[in-house]
Design a protein around this motif. Structure first.
Motif, PDB file in Angstrom:
ATOM      1  N   LEU A  23       1.165  -7.777  -2.229  1.00 32.44           N
ATOM      2  CA  LEU A  23      -0.226  -7.103  -2.361  1.00 32.44           C
ATOM      3  C   LEU A  23       0.177  -5.639  -2.070  1.00 32.44           C
ATOM      4  O   LEU A  23      -0.383  -4.856  -2.769  1.00 32.44           O
ATOM      5  N   SER A  24       0.688  -5.424  -0.747  1.00 39.79           N
ATOM      6  CA  SER A  24       1.069  -4.004  -0.329  1.00 39.79           C
ATOM      7  C   SER A  24       1.664  -3.439  -1.556  1.00 39.79           C
ATOM      8  O   SER A  24       1.562  -2.285  -1.811  1.00 39.79           O
ATOM      9  N   ALA A  25       2.874  -4.179  -1.990  1.00 39.00           N
ATOM     10  CA  ALA A  25       3.649  -3.319  -3.127  1.00 39.00           C
ATOM     11  C   ALA A  25       3.038  -2.906  -4.420  1.00 39.00           C
ATOM     12  O   ALA A  25       2.922  -1.954  -4.855  1.00 39.00           O
ATOM     13  N   LEU A  26       1.941  -3.855  -4.697  1.00 37.26           N
ATOM     14  CA  LEU A  26       1.233  -3.852  -5.879  1.00 37.26           C
ATOM     15  C   LEU A  26       0.295  -2.559  -5.650  1.00 37.26           C
ATOM     16  O   LEU A  26       0.117  -1.701  -6.675  1.00 37.26           O
ATOM     17  N   TRP A  27      -0.515  -2.743  -4.622  1.00 38.94           N
ATOM     18  CA  TRP A  27      -1.303  -1.598  -4.277  1.00 38.94           C
ATOM     19  C   TRP A  27      -0.506   0.053  -4.177  1.00 38.94           C
ATOM     20  O   TRP A  27      -1.116   0.810  -4.933  1.00 38.94           O
ATOM     21  N   SER A  29       2.035   0.865  -5.779  1.00 40.61           N
ATOM     22  CA  SER A  29       2.351   0.843  -7.307  1.00 40.61           C
ATOM     23  C   SER A  29       1.375   1.294  -8.289  1.00 40.61           C
ATOM     24  O   SER A  29       1.381   2.207  -9.114  1.00 40.61           O
ATOM     25  N   LEU A  30       0.112   1.208  -7.646  1.00 42.93           N
ATOM     26  CA  LEU A  30      -1.270   1.996  -8.306  1.00 42.93           C
ATOM     27  C   LEU A  30      -1.831   3.067  -7.469  1.00 42.93           C
ATOM     28  O   LEU A  30      -2.600   3.651  -7.703  1.00 42.93           O
ATOM     29  N   GLY A  31      -0.702   3.483  -6.545  1.00 47.68           N
ATOM     30  CA  GLY A  31      -1.208   5.031  -6.024  1.00 47.68           C
ATOM     31  C   GLY A  31      -1.857   4.742  -4.717  1.00 47.68           C
ATOM     32  O   GLY A  31      -2.274   5.730  -4.073  1.00 47.68           O
ATOM     33  N   VAL A  32      -2.164   3.523  -4.275  1.00 48.22           N
ATOM     34  CA  VAL A  32      -2.915   3.336  -2.936  1.00 48.22           C
ATOM     35  C   VAL A  32      -1.730   3.126  -1.562  1.00 48.22           C
ATOM     36  O   VAL A  32      -1.364   2.074  -1.661  1.00 48.22           O
ATOM     37  N   VAL A  33      -1.662   4.215  -0.898  1.00 45.59           N
ATOM     38  CA  VAL A  33      -0.670   4.329   0.054  1.00 45.59           C
ATOM     39  C   VAL A  33      -1.333   4.258   1.333  1.00 45.59           C
ATOM     40  O   VAL A  33      -2.376   5.031   1.729  1.00 45.59           O
ATOM     41  N   PRO A  34      -1.045   3.220   2.374  1.00 49.43           N
ATOM     42  CA  PRO A  34      -1.728   3.293   3.629  1.00 49.43           C
ATOM     43  C   PRO A  34      -1.502   4.348   4.535  1.00 49.43           C
ATOM     44  O   PRO A  34      -0.479   4.730   4.455  1.00 49.43           O
TER      45      PRO A  34
END
Length: 194
Positions: A23-27, A29-34
């Motif tokens: 899920l973290s990798a998917l996010w 890939s969509l530009g959501v970086v923690p």
């Protein structure tokens, strides 16, 4: 061949770890970086991988070895969620002595306990009778409890080669309550986490 039951701890925990990392990798890939990461228990292993302190392989090793070790304790304990602040929950636990302890503080008003299976059953029934929201968690072991202590020496030796790196993202430790640079997330840390 025979497949282990999907709800067994050494199947569930690696699957949840894989899902968290994916899920973290998917996010990403969509530009959501923690901007920072935090996780509890096995979720903290996911957070350590996402932060860059642990490699994917190191995280998988920790989760696999821990869940396999915990399997040896299956049937001996239990856990429950109590929707009350930790100070009040500690008062509820006092009559139970060593049979129960606080396992996690989820929020200011939500606490998880763990310990001997029959004591968990008893306190949940007692609190429900007093209209306190309490429910058993669907596990048959007492994580974050003294019942885990006998597992630690073997886990510590299995984690000896674990060399964490400096995290690329701030890592908030639920073990220490502080921000870690990642370099302290060694085998001893993951034993303490359990």
């Amino acid at each position: 061949g025979e497949h282990p039951p999907f709800d067994r701890v050494d199947v569930v925990q690696p699957a949840l770890f894989a899902m968290g990392v994916a899920l973290s990798a998917l996010w990403r890939s969509l530009g959501v970086v923690p901007g920072a990461v935090v996780g509890h228990s096995q979720g903290e292993v996911v957070a350590a991988v996402v932060s860059g302190a642990l490699t994917l392989e190191q995280g998988a090793q920790i989760v696999a070895q821990r869940s396999k070790a915990v399997l040896a304790c299956a049937g001996l304990g239990g856990m429950a969620l109590i929707e009350r602040p930790v100070a009040l929950v500690e008062e509820f636990l006092a009559p139970y002595g060593d049979a129960l302890s606080v396992a996690a503080v989820n929020t200011a008003g939500s606490t998880v306990i763990s310990g001997r299976a029959e004591a968990v059953e008893r306190i949940v029934a007692e609190l429900q009778a007093r209209d306190v929201y309490a429910r058993k968690i669907n596990v048959d072991y007492a994580s974050h409890n003294a019942q885990m202590d006998p597992l630690l020496p073997e886990l510590a030796s299995g984690f000896e080669g674990l060399v964490p790196r400096r995290a690329g993202i701030p890592f908030y430790s639920t073990v220490t309550g502080e921000v870690s640079d990642g370099t302290g997330l060694d085998g001893a840390y993951w034993c303490r986490n359990l």
